[in-house]
Design an enzyme around this catalytic site. Structure first.
Site, mmCIF file in Angstrom:
data_model
loop_
_atom_site.group_PDB
_atom_site.id
_atom_site.type_symbol
_atom_site.label_atom_id
_atom_site.label_comp_id
_atom_site.label_asym_id
_atom_site.label_seq_id
_atom_site.Cartn_x
_atom_site.Cartn_y
_atom_site.Cartn_z
ATOM 1 N N TYR A 41 -3.246 30.518 14.081
ATOM 2 C CA TYR A 41 -2.270 29.734 14.832
ATOM 3 C C TYR A 41 -2.891 29.190 16.126
ATOM 4 O O TYR A 41 -3.025 29.908 17.113
ATOM 5 C CB TYR A 41 -1.035 30.571 15.169
ATOM 6 C CG TYR A 41 -0.339 31.196 13.974
ATOM 7 C CD1 TYR A 41 -0.445 30.648 12.701
ATOM 8 C CD2 TYR A 41 0.423 32.352 14.121
ATOM 9 C CE1 TYR A 41 0.187 31.224 11.612
ATOM 10 C CE2 TYR A 41 1.074 32.934 13.036
ATOM 11 C CZ TYR A 41 0.941 32.366 11.789
ATOM 12 O OH TYR A 41 1.572 32.950 10.716
ATOM 13 N N HIS A 126 -3.922 37.732 5.500
ATOM 14 C CA HIS A 126 -3.308 36.426 5.681
ATOM 15 C C HIS A 126 -3.742 35.451 4.583
ATOM 16 O O HIS A 126 -4.912 35.056 4.520
ATOM 17 C CB HIS A 126 -3.689 35.861 7.051
ATOM 18 C CG HIS A 126 -2.805 34.770 7.527
ATOM 19 N ND1 HIS A 126 -3.072 34.037 8.673
ATOM 20 C CD2 HIS A 126 -1.640 34.261 7.030
ATOM 21 C CE1 HIS A 126 -2.117 33.142 8.862
ATOM 22 N NE2 HIS A 126 -1.254 33.266 7.867
#
Length: 313
Positions: A41, A126
């Site tokens: 992010y 992830h």
């Protein structure tokens, strides 16, 4: 309700450090005590901003989760990350897929430094969609060892699909699944297999992307709404508008129903919501608290917009 920190990593467009801080502060004031982030992010910006915003909070009063699988390597390519990764930040790093044991440990160490903390409570693998063998054979054992040593709290997998998380639940001893967009008011493909499996194995589900990345985030559905990070297809727009019409008949707004819906399933422990501004965070908290009449859910079923056996709040 948890706070998803992708947006404060400049997802799609830039915000200031002050705006990011105010958004996290608004989440705290609303009672949020679970905060989720990832190196992906904003190429680390989300972790740095979240860590700074929580630095003065009592560490034992909140939980942080971050993710491993994308190692951030310095890059001199220049320009913005927006066309590559979707974040309006300088492309000073590049993401390198790495689910090796060493890669997981290096990634976690870097995350702790950016967050300014000595521990995280949950670590997710992830998006290992194309890396099953390495993720289950190397990354998972490395995280399990760290959990056994008390270095980290819980471990899990975070994905935009339900099939591979189900395989992780069957074949490993993970604690958590962060399920993005696959159990929402709009669609529930994880209902028949993954969620019952999690219930049987005692695995907690965190429902993320409950707005399907934008389509369900506003009371009125726009023609240019996003769905799964892209332009929403006409079929999904039409279905969202049908649900919104039922909402209107019961004095309920679409995002209110979208936030509350996943919590009707016993496997779902939390709903993580992203916000770009303090006002968006306050709105989300209000939607979470506002009561929804039982008749609303019954009308959705009657209209064929929700399965007869789908659990509701």
């Amino acid at each position: 309700m948890g706070f998803g920190a992708a947006t404060i990593g400049n997802l799609y467009r830039a915000i200031s450090d002050e705006t990011a801080r105010a958004t996290v502060d608004a989440a705290w004031e609303a009672g949020v005590r679970y905060f989720d982030t990832a190196p992906h992010y904003g190429l680390g910006l989300s972790e740095r901003r979240l860590g700074a915003a929580l630095a003065e909070r009592p560490r034992d009063e909140f939980s942080i989760s971050t993710k491993v699988g994308r190692w951030l390597e310095p890059s001199d390519r220049g320009g913005s990350d927006l066309p590559i990764g979707g974040y309006e930040v300088p492309a000073d790093f590049r993401r390198v897929w790495d689910f090796s044991a060493d890669g997981v440990k290096r990634s976690l160490e870097a995350s702790l430094e950016r967050l300014g903390t000595d521990r995280v409570d949950i670590v997710y693998l992830h998006d290992p969609d194309d890396h099953w063998a390495e993720a289950v054979g190397a990354a998972y054992p490395a995280l399990a060892a760290l959990r056994d040593q008390g270095v980290i709290g819980k471990i899990g997998v975070g994905m935009n699909q339900w099939e591979m998380p189900a395989a992780f639940v069957r074949e490993t001893d993970i604690d958590m699944v962060m399920l993005a967009g696959r159990y929402t008011l709009l669609e529930q493909p994880a209902l028949d297999d993954l969620l019952p499996l999690c219930t049987r194995h005692g695995v907690s589900v965190v429902a993320a992307a409950v707005f399907n990345t934008g389509l369900m985030s506003r009371p009125e559905v726009s023609d240019d709404a996003r769905y799964n990070f892209a332009q929403a297809p006409k079929k999904q727009i039409a279905r969202a508008r049908e649900i919104a019409a039922v909402c209107a008949r019961h004095d309920v707004v679409l995002p209110q129903a979208a936030i509350q819906f996943p919590l009707g399933h016993p496997a779902v422990a939390s709903v993580v919501v992203g916000a770009r501004t303090a006002q968006q965070m306050s709105d989300a908290a209000a939607w979470m608290r506002a009561p929804i009449p039982r008749e609303f859910w019954e009308d959705l079923r009657a209209a064929g917009l929700l399965g007869a056996d789908t659990p509701v709040p």
